[in-house]
Scaffold this motif. Structure first.
Motif, PDB file in Angstrom:
ATOM      1  N   HIS A  94      -3.578   4.499  -6.874  1.00 16.54           N
ATOM      2  CA  HIS A  94      -2.369   3.093  -6.340  1.00 16.54           C
ATOM      3  C   HIS A  94      -3.042   3.572  -4.669  1.00 16.54           C
ATOM      4  O   HIS A  94      -2.781   3.907  -3.900  1.00 16.54           O
ATOM      5  N   THR A  96      -2.724   0.337  -1.024  1.00 15.57           N
ATOM      6  CA  THR A  96      -2.113  -0.980  -0.760  1.00 15.57           C
ATOM      7  C   THR A  96      -2.877  -0.521   0.725  1.00 15.57           C
ATOM      8  O   THR A  96      -2.781  -0.039   1.520  1.00 15.57           O
ATOM      9  N   GLU A 112      -3.232  -8.952   1.949  1.00 18.34           N
ATOM     10  CA  GLU A 112      -2.250  -7.030   1.867  1.00 18.34           C
ATOM     11  C   GLU A 112      -2.531  -7.366   0.416  1.00 18.34           C
ATOM     12  O   GLU A 112      -2.526  -8.255  -0.792  1.00 18.34           O
ATOM     13  N   SER A 114      -3.076  -4.881  -3.013  1.00 18.95           N
ATOM     14  CA  SER A 114      -2.002  -3.832  -3.688  1.00 18.95           C
ATOM     15  C   SER A 114      -3.278  -3.725  -4.735  1.00 18.95           C
ATOM     16  O   SER A 114      -3.098  -4.106  -5.480  1.00 18.95           O
ATOM     17  N   CYS A 115      -4.136  -2.166  -5.339  1.00 18.73           N
ATOM     18  CA  CYS A 115      -4.636  -2.049  -6.662  1.00 18.73           C
ATOM     19  C   CYS A 115      -3.949  -0.699  -7.049  1.00 18.73           C
ATOM     20  O   CYS A 115      -3.249   0.266  -6.426  1.00 18.73           O
ATOM     21  N   HIS A 116      -4.283  -1.375  -8.589  1.00 22.24           N
ATOM     22  CA  HIS A 116      -3.948  -0.079  -9.061  1.00 22.24           C
ATOM     23  C   HIS A 116      -5.471   0.187 -10.710  1.00 22.24           C
ATOM     24  O   HIS A 116      -5.584  -0.723 -10.423  1.00 22.24           O
ATOM     25  N   SER A 128      -5.948  -5.969  -8.668  1.00 24.37           N
ATOM     26  CA  SER A 128      -5.819  -6.039  -7.432  1.00 24.37           C
ATOM     27  C   SER A 128      -5.393  -7.189  -7.136  1.00 24.37           C
ATOM     28  O   SER A 128      -5.939  -8.676  -7.783  1.00 24.37           O
TER      29      SER A 128
END
Length: 182
Positions: A94, A96, A112, A114-116, A128
């Motif tokens: 994960h 950001t 902005e 946020s990737c997981h 994303s």
């Protein structure tokens, strides 16, 4: 031979309802959401799915985005840095970060992201979620401008003078030069 398929039909109906709920939630999210495939080396591939907001914000049709990768919507200056970010994502699962997306019309949109990373249908994928931070960046620039320029006259203020004087003094010291201020 006769068999009762009532339970099977109920399960099918529940699955269709569940998929419908997922699609509705996914497409009504206020932020762009992207699902992309990922190689074993951690390099993102094509988008598997995108929501309606991703299409709306970037100006692409869903079919166009599904032929693209995260690199295709990134500004060229960020491509080298993106490789490092995705390596970090591979290690941590994960991450950001802030970047800019390039819309179809060529405008930069600060986001902005946020990737997981997770397993989905026996495949590694990256989810994303990109939050548009255009207003925040504009506010930060306004605050920075107000710190160094008079609001009424728009002339440089004492803070800017002090900052530039310090830079000039350091430059003169490094290059063994004289500096004069009038």
């Amino acid at each position: 031979m006769v068999s009762d398929i009532t339970e099977h039909k109920k399960a099918e109906k529940a699955l269709v309802e569940s998929e419908g709920k997922f699609k509705e939630l996914f497409n009504n999210a206020i932020d762009p959401i992207f699902l992309s495939e990922i190689s074993d080396e951690g390099v993102p591939g094509k988008f598997i799915e995108v929501n309606d907001m991703a299409c709306s914000k970037l100006g692409y049709a869903r079919e166009e985005l599904l032929r693209m990768t995260p690199f295709d919507i990134s500004i060229p200056e960020d491509l080298t840095e993106l490789g490092k970010i995705f390596k970090k994502l591979q290690q941590q699962g994960h991450i950001t970060f802030e970047r800019s997306y390039l819309t179809k019309s060529g405008l930069k949109m600060p986001v902005e992201i946020s990737c997981h990373m997770f397993q989905w249908r026996n495949q590694k994928v990256i989810q994303s979620i990109a939050r548009d931070i255009t207003d925040r960046k504009r506010a930060e620039e306004t605050i920075r401008r107000q710190a160094y320029y008079d609001v009424l006259t728009n002339l440089p203020n004492r803070m800017l003078f002090k900052d530039r004087l310090e830079q000039a003094m350091k430059h003169a010291h490094r290059n063994k030069q004289m500096l004069g201020v009038i």
